[in-house]
Every structure is written in C-alpha cells, then in structure tokens.
Design a protein around this motif. Structure first.
Motif, PDB file in Angstrom:
ATOM      1  N   ARG A  84       8.202 107.531  11.473  1.00 50.07           N
ATOM      2  CA  ARG A  84       8.820 108.326  10.365  1.00 50.07           C
ATOM      3  C   ARG A  84       9.229 109.969  10.569  1.00 50.07           C
ATOM      4  O   ARG A  84       9.608 110.530   9.839  1.00 50.07           O
ATOM      5  CB  ARG A  84       8.043 108.136   9.010  1.00 50.07           C
ATOM      6  CG  ARG A  84       7.835 106.786   8.613  1.00 50.07           C
ATOM      7  CD  ARG A  84       7.001 106.719   7.450  1.00 50.07           C
ATOM      8  NE  ARG A  84       5.570 106.844   7.699  1.00 50.07           N
ATOM      9  CZ  ARG A  84       4.808 105.776   7.810  1.00 50.07           C
ATOM     10  NH1 ARG A  84       5.374 104.472   7.877  1.00 50.07           N
ATOM     11  NH2 ARG A  84       3.616 105.994   8.248  1.00 50.07           N
TER      12      ARG A  84
ATOM     13  N   VAL B 256      16.794 105.948   3.411  1.00 51.63           N
ATOM     14  CA  VAL B 256      16.063 106.732   4.491  1.00 51.63           C
ATOM     15  C   VAL B 256      17.066 107.498   5.007  1.00 51.63           C
ATOM     16  O   VAL B 256      18.160 107.128   5.213  1.00 51.63           O
ATOM     17  CB  VAL B 256      15.833 105.395   5.320  1.00 51.63           C
ATOM     18  CG1 VAL B 256      14.975 106.062   6.690  1.00 51.63           C
ATOM     19  CG2 VAL B 256      14.964 104.376   4.699  1.00 51.63           C
TER      20      VAL B 256
ATOM     21  N   ALA C  74       7.987 101.153  10.951  1.00 53.69           N
ATOM     22  CA  ALA C  74       8.226 102.181  10.510  1.00 53.69           C
ATOM     23  C   ALA C  74       8.637 102.276   9.095  1.00 53.69           C
ATOM     24  O   ALA C  74       8.483 102.972   8.176  1.00 53.69           O
ATOM     25  CB  ALA C  74       9.065 103.027  11.448  1.00 53.69           C
ATOM     26  N   LEU C  75       9.586 101.487   8.900  1.00 51.60           N
ATOM     27  CA  LEU C  75      10.513 101.359   7.544  1.00 51.60           C
ATOM     28  C   LEU C  75      10.028 100.383   6.649  1.00 51.60           C
ATOM     29  O   LEU C  75      10.395 100.304   5.372  1.00 51.60           O
ATOM     30  CB  LEU C  75      11.887 101.473   7.957  1.00 51.60           C
ATOM     31  CG  LEU C  75      12.538 102.393   8.866  1.00 51.60           C
ATOM     32  CD1 LEU C  75      14.083 102.199   9.075  1.00 51.60           C
ATOM     33  CD2 LEU C  75      12.204 103.946   8.495  1.00 51.60           C
TER      34      LEU C  75
ATOM     35  N   ILE D 137      16.195 109.269  10.963  1.00 54.22           N
ATOM     36  CA  ILE D 137      15.155 108.064  10.939  1.00 54.22           C
ATOM     37  C   ILE D 137      15.621 106.721  11.237  1.00 54.22           C
ATOM     38  O   ILE D 137      14.840 105.924  12.095  1.00 54.22           O
ATOM     39  CB  ILE D 137      14.287 108.142   9.615  1.00 54.22           C
ATOM     40  CG1 ILE D 137      13.846 109.802   9.289  1.00 54.22           C
ATOM     41  CG2 ILE D 137      13.067 107.471   9.997  1.00 54.22           C
ATOM     42  CD1 ILE D 137      12.751 110.264  10.750  1.00 54.22           C
TER      43      ILE D 137
END
Length: 714
Positions: free
Chosen positions: A577, A509, A396-397, A513
């Motif tokens: 996300r 971020v 995701a990141l 999340i």
C-alpha cells in the motif's frame, strides 16, 4: 380448511406434508391427512399447538396446492376418465359430508361397511377414493384416475409380438412384418449407439450407425467383389430396421444426454444449456464484479511516424461493470493478450477519465465518464489473471480474482458483447477494417486501405464507449423493483449514478498504488553496493538514511519494476500500500533508458564478448607463466652461483633492516631525476682525454667475507 402444511427435517428435506380437513376451535382440534403417504387416514391434532408451530416457523403453509393439476374442465378429460370419476363419486358422495363423524375411526368403519352393502362395492374401493377425495382438496375432480401411473414407466418390456404401427408392406405380405426388439437386440443397439452414434466430436448419423451395426453384427457370410471382402446380411425383414434403432435412441437416451455425448460437455454448456438466468444479476451493485477481456481489433493501422508502414491489428482490452454494463476502463495497444496489456487496462480503470481523454485531444466533463474506481471482484479468462503477477491485487488491495472455465467465453457475455458492438459500430468508419465476407479473387485488399494510427483508433473507441455509456438504451436490461419504482432508465450512466447513491462496492485507490500492484515484482537483496536486480544497482537517500546500505548488512526485500524502462524500481512497503522510489545508480548508468529485455540482451552481449576475450586470453596467460618461469630460473641460477655456503640461516637473516636501508639508498641514487638530460654527453671518467692520470676506483670489501676469514683464523 384445505390448506397444505409442510414440515421439514433438520437436513432441509420434506418430512411431512398434510392437508387440513376439519377445524373445531371449540374443542381446540383439527383434522389432517398426509398427502405423501398413499395409505394415510385422517388424524386429529391439537389446534393451538399447530398454530404455535406455524408462528415459530417449524411448519410452513404452502402458497400453492399440489393437486391443482386436477382442476381441469370436463372437455379436457377423456371419456374413460369421466366415467371412472363419476362412478367413484356416485359411491362416496353420500358419506363425504358426514363431518366430523367420518373422521372418527370406528364410525368411519361402520359408514363404509354400510356403503359396501348398499352399493355392492368392496371396502378397498371406497377407502381408495376417500383418500383421493381428502388428499385432493375435497373436490370431485380429485377422483380422476391416475392413468399416468400405469404401465411401469421406465421398465424394459420383452414383447412376444411385433410392437408399433405395422409396416405398409406387411399388410400385403404378413411374413415381412419385421423383427421383435428383444433384450439381445437392445444390447446390440446400446453397443453401437455408444460406440458410434454418441462418440464425441464425430456427429455420425443414425443411418451410419445402423449400417455399421448390420455390417459387424448381422453378417452371415462374406464374398469377394473387386478385391474387397463384402459382408452379406439377411433380408431386411429379418434384421432390425433403422426406424427401430432411431426410436430406441430417442426413447432410451434423453436429448441432453445425446447432446453432451456428441458435442462434449464444454460445447453443451456453451451452446445448448438452458438460458434461464441473467448474467447481470450476478452482481448486486456497481463495482461488485468487473469483467475484463481482450480481443484483436478488426482493423489494420499505420505507423505514427511513417504513414507508409502498416503495423498490423491492435489489441483492445475492455473492463465492464457487470451490474450497470458501464465500460470503466480500456487499453488499446500492441501488447498481448498478455499481462502487460491487462496491466494497462486495470491501471486505466482507476485513472481519472477526464485527464485520460485529454491525451487524445478530447475534452469531457467528469459526469460523462465518472469511473475511476476498483471493484470487489475481477472476472477474467484463465490466462493473464492466473499468473503470479495478479497476486498483488488481492494481497494489497483486497480485490478477489475469478476465472472462467476453459472455452467458456459465454460466461463473460457482457464484455464479449461490448467487443461485438465496437466492431459493428466502427467498421463503416475505419479504413483498413477486416471484411472477410467481401474477400473475392482479384478484389480489393482491405489491408492496403489502412489510414488510421493507433491514436486515431483509440479516439474512435473512446467516442463509441462514451456514446454507449451515456445514451444507449438497454432494452432487455432486467430492471428490479427498486429501479422500476424510481423510474431509472436502463442507461449505463443512470444505473451507475443510482447504484452509487444507494448501494455500491466501489473503492477509490490512488492510481500510483494500482500501478505499483499491477507491475511485476521480484525478491531482491540490498547490500552495501545498493539494491541488485538483473545486473543493475539501485538506491535512494531515504533507504540509505535507514541504514540499508551499510557494509556487512544484507536485506531481502520485494520490488516492483516496469520492464518497459528500468530507470527506477519501487520498494514495496506496508504490504503493497506504499512504496519507496529507487533510481538507477551511476555505476549502472550504461543501462539507462533501456527496457528489461534490452538490459538482458546487453548483459548477454557483454558476457559473450567476455567469453570471446577469455578464449584469446588463455594464450597470454600461458605466455606470462613462461616468462615468469624464465625469470625465476635465472634468479635461482644466479643465487646458486653466488651462494656462500659458510653462512648460517641466522647470519643470513641478521640485520635485514640495515641491509634494506643500504639497498634503498642505492636505488634512490640510481632512480633520481635529472631534468633536461643530454643523452649525447658521455660522462665516463675513465675515458677522459684531458686527464692522463690513472683513475683508481675504490671497491669496498664484503664484510661477510671478512667475518668468514676471521672465523677461519686467517
């Protein structure tokens, strides 16, 4: 002149290395000689082509001279070396200045033959020292003899007489000079060196190895002494000495090989490897690598609810930026070392530190701890970060995960040093600190000195971190040219601010999340009853509006959950996300405010209670079956007694609706309500004493009987 040019092959290996001896620009030529080929002679090439290759990078001019080692003063040379050099120079000094004629093949031959006649020297002698002179940069010291190439290095020798310094005892009695180390003896040395001395994690001495060797390989007989068989060896002068074995081990096995074999490769890499690099230089800016690790703090804490309860030592997680040594996140608790603890530390890394410090009654400015970012890499131990829970960070990141090899804590030296600093800084101020060095029999017990709660200890850790981030001067920090030019002090905050202004790898971020992607995840199914997970049902209006919970539809999805409280789960969207929050439905309300472990325990207790009940229910089911069987048999017996065999199947099934209506009417009369009914009033017309008339009851005849008699002719 005298420049050395290197030409590499396509594979990156050295193809040729030449020295320039003579340049003639009028004729566009240059004379060179190879310094790799020991039989090389000068050759002429085109100067312009050489310059073109230099400009195109096909050949490289070496910034150093490989023969600079011969540029030493005379006092550092031995007398033999000076004599050989001067003798050779006296032979060739008259001809080396005959340039460029000496570089022409035919003329060189005539010049050398003339010297041979005049100096009474051989042709090979003159060629040898001319090559030395040209290859070595046309200096006199290039003629120094290569004694280091003599003797056949690393080749085994088989001497015919005793080598080395004679023993003291041999000067008095030559027969005691000792044995010669021949090929057979070397094989024995190798056998016991490998088997005993180089055995890993034993660390046996050379003396022990020598004794074992004599006992097993040089025994000539045995004798019994007090019930023990004792080997008898020859006299000391007839067996290899310990000095010979020690010398053989020292010369045959390098120190590196001895350490790797005796200590193990992991221990060697951790404790004995060369320390030539800098761990800080693994990163090139803030946020490229964050190191994360945990340790058990050296202090005992007490409960926040009852100060009389000692609750043990907390686990401290710290996240450190490699390039600046800035502590960017921490977590103090009783989780772990586990994913639960590292999850909290990663979440804290992205959290605003001003808001975080207010939880501990500490007010700070934003610039005192400006760290609320995620890195490009997380570097951790082989443990928490190798679990499947960490995969979401990468998916995701886009954060990459690296793990140190096993037993290599030294590869995370920056974060490990932070733990050491914290313990040393806090120990004088923490009652209940572990002081192992002060433990004595009958002495005070530091465990009973515990006074701090986990909130107090966390506040102290934050204070120390703020001090180191903002004021600690890192004396041995490897500043580069750019930092030095801008006069940046080696203080973590100044390095952080400079790095952000110039080049960094940080990414912002939202904390939610980050929390979403550090929470454990599970693949579940959504049906008409809701999202089912571990016996609980979850749902929300947003998913219901999207048609997730329609009867007959089943959707598989991935959720994130916080095992500490199962009131909510989070459906992951947009590849992690984003998320949709789902609450615990009313039909699963018995699990409200429970952790996942408590939910599993409650479900287990429910299943266990059901199993206990089913063991008693079996008897009731058997009893019910017996009762139903009795009713069935009674009905079958009554029906058999009243059965009219004259009726056909069609006649029995005829007029079922009318028969049902008659039965329903009868039941209605029997089941009709009478309110305020008196149970003691008997309404029996046949027993009325006021009326002496005979009561006649009408009993209708069965229509089926009448039809049967009509058919029979009666």
């Amino acid at each position: 002149m005298n420049n050395v040019l290197r030409r590499d092959s396509d594979e990156g290996k050295i193809q040729e290395c030449e020295r320039i001896l003579w340049i003639d620009r009028t004729k566009d030529c240059v004379v060179t000689i190879s310094i790799i080929d020991m039989n090389a002679l000068p050759k002429t090439i085109i100067l312009s082509e050489l310059e073109t290759e230099l400009e195109e990078g096909k050949i490289i001019k070496l910034p150093y001279d490989p023969y600079a080692k011969f540029m030493v003063p005379d006092e550092k040379l031995s007398e033999k070396e000076r004599d050989v050099r001067d003798n050779a120079w006296s032979v060739i000094n008259d001809i080396v200045d005959l340039e460029p004629n000496i570089y022409e093949k035919k003329e060189r031959y005539q010049i050398i033959m003339d010297v041979c006649h005049r100096k009474n020297k051989g042709k090979k002698f003159i060629y040898k020292y001319l090559r030395y002179y040209w290859m070595g940069g046309k200096m006199e010291n290039a003629l120094i003899p290569r004694f280091r190439n003599c003797g056949g290095p690393s080749k085994k020798k088989n001497p015919t007489k005793k080598m080395g310094r004679p023993r003291r005892i041999a000067t008095e009695e030559p027969a005691l000079k000792g044995v010669i180390v021949d090929e057979e003896t070397r094989k024995i040395f190798d056998e016991f060196t490998t088997k005993v001395y180089l055995k890993v994690n034993r660390r046996d001495s050379v003396r022990y190895t020598h004794i074992q060797m004599l006992k097993e390989r040089y025994g000539i007989e045995t004798k019994m002494e007090k019930g023990v068989e004792i080997p008898i060896i020859p006299k000391a002068q007839n067996v290899p000495s310990i000095a010979q074995l020690r010398y053989y081990i020292r010369t045959r096995y390098t120190r590196r090989k001895r350490l790797v074999s005796r200590e193990g490769k992991v221990s060697f890499n951790r404790d004995f490897r060369p320390l030539l690099g800098s761990e800080t230089r693994k990163a090139s800016g803030p946020g490229q690598i964050f190191e994360i690790d945990a340790t058990v703090a050296d202090v005992y804490l007490i409960s926040m609810d009852d100060s009389n309860q000692i609750i043990g030592r907390p686990v401290v997680y710290i996240v450190v930026d490699v390039w600046t040594h800035m502590v960017v996140g921490l977590n103090v608790g009783f989780e772990g070392p586990s994913w639960q603890g590292i999850m909290m530390a990663i979440e804290n890394t992205s959290e605003n530190k001003v808001k975080f410090c207010t939880q501990f009654d500490l007010e700070i400015a934003e610039e005192e701890w400006p760290c609320h970012h995620m890195p490009q890499y997380f570097y951790a131990d082989r443990g928490e970060m190798e679990s499947k829970h960490a995969d979401s960070l990468g998916k995701a990141l886009g954060i990459k995960l690296k793990n140190a090899p096993p037993y290599r804590a030294d590869l995370k030296g920056i974060v490990e040093q932070q733990f050491r600093t914290l313990n040393m800084a806090l120990q004088p101020w923490t009652p209940g600190a572990v002081k192992k060095e002060y433990v004595k029999r009958g002495g005070p017990d530091y465990v009973l000195d515990a006074k701090l709660t986990i909130k107090d200890f966390t506040r102290m850790v934050i204070d120390v971190i703020l001090h180191r981030n903002n004021y600690h001067y890192m004396e041995h920090y490897p500043l580069d040219k750019a930092l030095s030019r801008d006069r940046v002090k080696p203080i973590a905050r100044e390095l952080w601010n400079w790095g952000i202004a110039h080049d960094h790898f940080l990414q912002e971020v939202h904390p939610d999340i980050v929390r979403l992607n550090v929470l454990p995840e599970a693949e579940v199914t959504a049906s008409a009853q809701g999202i089912y997970f571990e016996g609980m049902y979850f749902g929300c209006e947003e998913l219901a509006g999207q048609g997730w919970f329609v009867q007959g539809r089943s959707i598989k999805t991935v959720i994130a959950y916080d095992r500490r409280c199962m009131n909510y789960v989070y459906v992951k969207v947009d590849e992690g996300r984003g998320f949709i929050k789902c609450r615990l439905l009313e039909k699963s309300s018995r699990f409200a405010d429970l952790s996942l472990e408590e939910v599993k325990m409650k479900r287990y207790e429910e299943k266990l209670e059901k199993d206990y009940y089913e063991s008693t229910l079996l008897q009731q089911e058997v009893s019910l079956a017996a009762k139903l069987e009795a009713v069935k048999k009674k009905a079958e017996k009554r029906a058999e007694e009243q059965r009219d065999c004259t009726l056909t199947k069609t006649e029995r099934k005829a007029n079922i609706s009318r028969k049902q209506k008659n039965e329903r009417d009868r039941l209605r009369k029997e089941q009709s309500y009478e309110l305020d009914k008196q149970d003691n009033v008997v309404q029996d017309i046949e027993e009325e004493e006021t009326s002496h008339e005979k009561v006649v009851r009408y009993k209708p005849r069965s229509k089926l009987d009448i039809l049967s008699k009509v058919r029979k002719g009666n």
